[in-house]
Design a protein around this motif. Structure first.
Motif, PDB file in Angstrom:
ATOM      1  N   UNK A 196      -4.001   2.141   8.898  1.00 53.16           N
ATOM      2  CA  UNK A 196      -3.195   1.704  10.046  1.00 53.16           C
ATOM      3  C   UNK A 196      -2.024   0.843   9.585  1.00 53.16           C
ATOM      4  N   UNK A 197      -2.220   0.018   8.559  1.00 56.49           N
ATOM      5  CA  UNK A 197      -1.107  -0.788   8.030  1.00 56.49           C
ATOM      6  C   UNK A 197      -0.013   0.109   7.461  1.00 56.49           C
ATOM      7  N   UNK A 198      -0.410   1.146   6.730  1.00 62.30           N
ATOM      8  CA  UNK A 198       0.578   2.079   6.169  1.00 62.30           C
ATOM      9  C   UNK A 198       1.292   2.826   7.291  1.00 62.30           C
ATOM     10  N   UNK A 199       0.567   3.247   8.315  1.00 60.20           N
ATOM     11  CA  UNK A 199       1.194   3.951   9.449  1.00 60.20           C
ATOM     12  C   UNK A 199       2.222   3.056  10.128  1.00 60.20           C
ATOM     13  N   UNK A 200       1.887   1.791  10.294  1.00 63.46           N
ATOM     14  CA  UNK A 200       2.822   0.838  10.895  1.00 63.46           C
ATOM     15  C   UNK A 200       4.073   0.689  10.023  1.00 63.46           C
ATOM     16  N   UNK A 201       3.879   0.624   8.698  1.00 62.68           N
ATOM     17  CA  UNK A 201       5.021   0.481   7.787  1.00 62.68           C
ATOM     18  C   UNK A 201       5.880   1.754   7.787  1.00 62.68           C
ATOM     19  N   UNK A 202       5.270   2.924   7.875  1.00 66.04           N
ATOM     20  CA  UNK A 202       6.029   4.180   7.907  1.00 66.04           C
ATOM     21  C   UNK A 202       6.923   4.223   9.148  1.00 66.04           C
ATOM     22  N   UNK A 203       6.409   3.760  10.279  1.00 63.90           N
ATOM     23  CA  UNK A 203       7.246   3.717  11.493  1.00 63.90           C
ATOM     24  C   UNK A 203       8.413   2.750  11.324  1.00 63.90           C
ATOM     25  N   UNK A 204       8.196   1.640  10.605  1.00 64.12           N
ATOM     26  CA  UNK A 204       9.314   0.727  10.333  1.00 64.12           C
ATOM     27  C   UNK A 204      10.351   1.390   9.444  1.00 64.12           C
ATOM     28  N   UNK A 263       0.826  -1.208   0.000  1.00 66.94           N
ATOM     29  CA  UNK A 263       0.000   0.000   0.000  1.00 66.94           C
ATOM     30  C   UNK A 263       0.862   1.260   0.000  1.00 66.94           C
ATOM     31  N   UNK A 264       1.970   1.243   0.746  1.00 68.65           N
ATOM     32  CA  UNK A 264       2.885   2.383   0.768  1.00 68.65           C
ATOM     33  C   UNK A 264       3.460   2.613  -0.636  1.00 68.65           C
ATOM     34  N   UNK A 318       0.567   9.881  11.982  1.00 69.04           N
ATOM     35  CA  UNK A 318       0.592   9.375  10.607  1.00 69.04           C
ATOM     36  C   UNK A 318      -0.823   9.057  10.151  1.00 69.04           C
ATOM     37  N   UNK A 319      -1.584   8.379  11.002  1.00 70.24           N
ATOM     38  CA  UNK A 319      -2.961   8.035  10.654  1.00 70.24           C
ATOM     39  C   UNK A 319      -3.801   9.291  10.433  1.00 70.24           C
ATOM     40  N   UNK A 320      -3.612  10.299  11.272  1.00 61.75           N
ATOM     41  CA  UNK A 320      -4.353  11.546  11.148  1.00 61.75           C
ATOM     42  C   UNK A 320      -4.036  12.242   9.819  1.00 61.75           C
ATOM     43  N   UNK A 321      -2.765  12.284   9.448  1.00 62.25           N
ATOM     44  CA  UNK A 321      -2.366  12.927   8.193  1.00 62.25           C
ATOM     45  C   UNK A 321      -2.891  12.122   7.003  1.00 62.25           C
ATOM     46  N   UNK A 322      -2.876  10.798   7.098  1.00 60.03           N
ATOM     47  CA  UNK A 322      -3.442   9.982   6.016  1.00 60.03           C
ATOM     48  C   UNK A 322      -4.944  10.231   5.885  1.00 60.03           C
ATOM     49  N   UNK A 323      -5.598  10.454   6.996  1.00 58.15           N
ATOM     50  CA  UNK A 323      -7.045  10.648   6.980  1.00 58.15           C
ATOM     51  C   UNK A 323      -7.439  12.013   6.431  1.00 58.15           C
ATOM     52  N   UNK A 324      -6.785  13.094   6.896  1.00 59.55           N
ATOM     53  CA  UNK A 324      -7.177  14.449   6.509  1.00 59.55           C
ATOM     54  C   UNK A 324      -6.203  15.126   5.551  1.00 59.55           C
ATOM     55  N   UNK A 325      -4.977  14.651   5.456  1.00 59.24           N
ATOM     56  CA  UNK A 325      -3.972  15.337   4.660  1.00 59.24           C
ATOM     57  C   UNK A 325      -3.325  16.446   5.473  1.00 59.24           C
ATOM     58  N   UNK A 366       5.592   7.707  -4.581  1.00 59.38           N
ATOM     59  CA  UNK A 366       5.812   8.721  -5.614  1.00 59.38           C
ATOM     60  C   UNK A 366       6.278  10.052  -5.014  1.00 59.38           C
ATOM     61  N   UNK A 367       5.889  10.351  -3.800  1.00 64.75           N
ATOM     62  CA  UNK A 367       6.347  11.590  -3.149  1.00 64.75           C
ATOM     63  C   UNK A 367       7.400  11.327  -2.077  1.00 64.75           C
ATOM     64  N   UNK A 368       7.150  10.355  -1.198  1.00 62.85           N
ATOM     65  CA  UNK A 368       8.014  10.132  -0.041  1.00 62.85           C
ATOM     66  C   UNK A 368       9.212   9.229  -0.336  1.00 62.85           C
ATOM     67  N   UNK A 369       9.224   8.555  -1.464  1.00 63.73           N
ATOM     68  CA  UNK A 369      10.341   7.678  -1.815  1.00 63.73           C
ATOM     69  C   UNK A 369      10.212   6.309  -1.175  1.00 63.73           C
ATOM     70  N   UNK A 370      10.899   5.324  -1.734  1.00 68.39           N
ATOM     71  CA  UNK A 370      10.835   3.947  -1.223  1.00 68.39           C
ATOM     72  C   UNK A 370      11.372   3.838   0.197  1.00 68.39           C
ATOM     73  N   UNK A 371      12.358   4.644   0.537  1.00 67.92           N
ATOM     74  CA  UNK A 371      12.980   4.558   1.860  1.00 67.92           C
ATOM     75  C   UNK A 371      12.376   5.539   2.856  1.00 67.92           C
ATOM     76  N   UNK A 372      11.426   6.372   2.410  1.00 69.10           N
ATOM     77  CA  UNK A 372      10.839   7.357   3.310  1.00 69.10           C
ATOM     78  C   UNK A 372      11.719   8.575   3.496  1.00 69.10           C
ATOM     79  N   UNK A 373      12.648   8.803   2.566  1.00 68.82           N
ATOM     80  CA  UNK A 373      13.590   9.914   2.677  1.00 68.82           C
ATOM     81  C   UNK A 373      13.091  11.199   2.014  1.00 68.82           C
ATOM     82  N   UNK A 374      11.856  11.176   1.475  1.00 67.82           N
ATOM     83  CA  UNK A 374      11.301  12.367   0.845  1.00 67.82           C
ATOM     84  C   UNK A 374      11.828  12.608  -0.547  1.00 67.82           C
TER      85      UNK A 374
END
Length: 181
Positions: free
Chosen positions: A168-176, A103-104, A144-151, A110-118
């Motif tokens: 919630x799955x994406x939020x968990x993956x972002x923390x990883x 899902x990530x 993370x969940x709040x930003x995914x929900x509202x932007x 496309x914006x945050x990159x595969x590694x989450x480096x922006x």
């Protein structure tokens, strides 16, 4: 003689049954609206409802099927409350990092990159600027969940694309990803 009576009776019944059928004037219909329904225009007037309209608003206090209420408002204060208090309802069996990764990659890479480096493709092509790296931010699963929900800022909301469980799955993956940076 009995035979003549039987033949006459049979002939009489046949004539009686055949004479009742008329294609030009069909039999009487009970509840004709069941057979030929009346078509109403969406906002036409009707005597069926109190306000005289066909289309009705949902009753007060009802919610859509499948809707899950979210108790934090779309504001800075709501973001801070979610960041401090909101915890993931996923238990260890529900946390599927492989699905979170998929899902990530669909919605965030496309914006945050595969590694989450922006440094995603859109940032490299300068379509969006200032996408932060996860390692530079103080984030929690609630934020993370709040930003995914509202932007937030130039990031749009993803509540229409992702279900609550998927967010919630994406939020968990972002923390990883953040822990790996």
């Amino acid at each position: 003689m009995k035979r003549v009576y039987k033949i006459t009776l049979l002939f009489g019944i046949t004539i009686l049954v055949a004479s009742c059928h008329n294609n030009k004037a069909p039999n009487y219909q009970y509840f004709p609206n069941m057979y030929e329904s009346v078509g109403y225009e969406t906002y036409a007037e009707s005597d069926a409802f109190k306000n005289g309209k066909v289309a009705q608003l949902p009753a007060e206090g009802t919610i859509n099927r499948g809707f899950e209420p979210y108790d934090y408002e779309n504001s800075t204060a709501g973001y801070e409350l979610a960041k401090a208090n909101l915890k993931s309802p996923l238990d260890s069996l529900d946390r599927n990092s492989e699905k979170g990764k998929i899902l990530y990659e669909i919605y965030c890479t496309s914006c945050h990159g595969n590694a989450g480096d922006g440094k995603g493709k859109l940032v490299e092509r300068e379509k969006f600027l200032g996408v932060p790296s996860y390692k530079d931010r103080v984030i929690t699963e609630g934020s993370i969940f709040h930003v995914e929900t509202f932007g937030l800022n130039s990031m749009g909301a993803h509540a229409n694309q992702l279900s609550t469980h998927e967010r919630w799955l994406v939020a968990d993956y972002v923390l990883k990803l953040k822990s790996q940076l």
